[in-house]
Motif scaffolding. Structure first.
Motif, PDB file in Angstrom:
ATOM      1  N   CYS A  82      22.836  -4.433   0.627  1.00  0.00           N
ATOM      2  CA  CYS A  82      23.041  -6.021   0.824  1.00  0.00           C
ATOM      3  C   CYS A  82      23.876  -6.502  -0.179  1.00  0.00           C
ATOM      4  O   CYS A  82      23.803  -7.237  -1.038  1.00  0.00           O
ATOM      5  N   THR A  84      22.938  -9.541  -1.410  1.00  0.00           N
ATOM      6  CA  THR A  84      22.114 -10.294  -1.833  1.00  0.00           C
ATOM      7  C   THR A  84      21.364  -9.912  -2.799  1.00  0.00           C
ATOM      8  O   THR A  84      21.476 -10.431  -3.910  1.00  0.00           O
ATOM      9  N   CYS A  85      20.829  -8.845  -2.183  1.00  0.00           N
ATOM     10  CA  CYS A  85      19.878  -8.463  -3.386  1.00  0.00           C
ATOM     11  C   CYS A  85      20.270  -7.087  -3.635  1.00  0.00           C
ATOM     12  O   CYS A  85      19.734  -6.407  -4.170  1.00  0.00           O
ATOM     13  N   CYS A 103      20.609  -7.233   4.637  1.00  0.00           N
ATOM     14  CA  CYS A 103      19.347  -7.549   4.849  1.00  0.00           C
ATOM     15  C   CYS A 103      18.818  -8.718   5.995  1.00  0.00           C
ATOM     16  O   CYS A 103      19.218  -9.545   5.611  1.00  0.00           O
ATOM     17  N   CYS A 106      17.354 -11.074   3.388  1.00  0.00           N
ATOM     18  CA  CYS A 106      18.311 -12.468   2.829  1.00  0.00           C
ATOM     19  C   CYS A 106      18.639 -12.571   4.222  1.00  0.00           C
ATOM     20  O   CYS A 106      19.349 -14.151   4.000  1.00  0.00           O
TER      21      CYS A 106
END
Ligand SMILES: [Zn+2]
Length: 110
Positions: A82, A84-85, A103, A106
């Motif tokens: 992902c 973002t995370c 994911c 997110c």
């Protein structure tokens, strides 16, 4: 799925999207410009702008950007993580949407 096969699929997908987008945003055929204004060129730019911002063109442009991002991630070895995370994106999600860079959590938060 094997990553080099995936990259090939993505590149082919990208070409399809790019030609589709080019077709949608192409300037009108010579001679049809008359439809946009009294003189050739008059109002044409405006008409093209309208065309290029249609919902279809926008959604294709988004898919194109996603595909580019997926290819970047494949090249960088971060594909499947992902953006973002940094968590691993579940295989089922990648199979359903091979171009996703986020994911489910997110993606929903965006
Ligand atoms: Zn995430």
């Amino acid at each position: 799925m094997n990553h080099s096969t995936l990259a090939e699929d993505l590149r082919r997908h990208r070409e399809d999207l790019a030609s589709e987008l080019a077709r949608l945003t192409a300037p009108p055929e010579p001679g049809s410009a008359i439809a946009f204004g009294k003189r050739i060129g008059e109002g044409t730019t405006e008409a093209i702008e309208r065309l290029s911002t249609t919902a279809t063109a926008r959604s294709i442009a988004t898919s194109l950007a996603d595909t580019d991002r997926a290819l970047e991630k494949l090249a960088a070895g971060t594909y499947g993580r992902c953006d973002t995370c940094g968590e691993q994106i579940p295989a089922e999600r990648l199979e359903a949407r091979p171009t996703t860079a986020h994911c489910i959590r997110c993606s929903a938060a965006r």
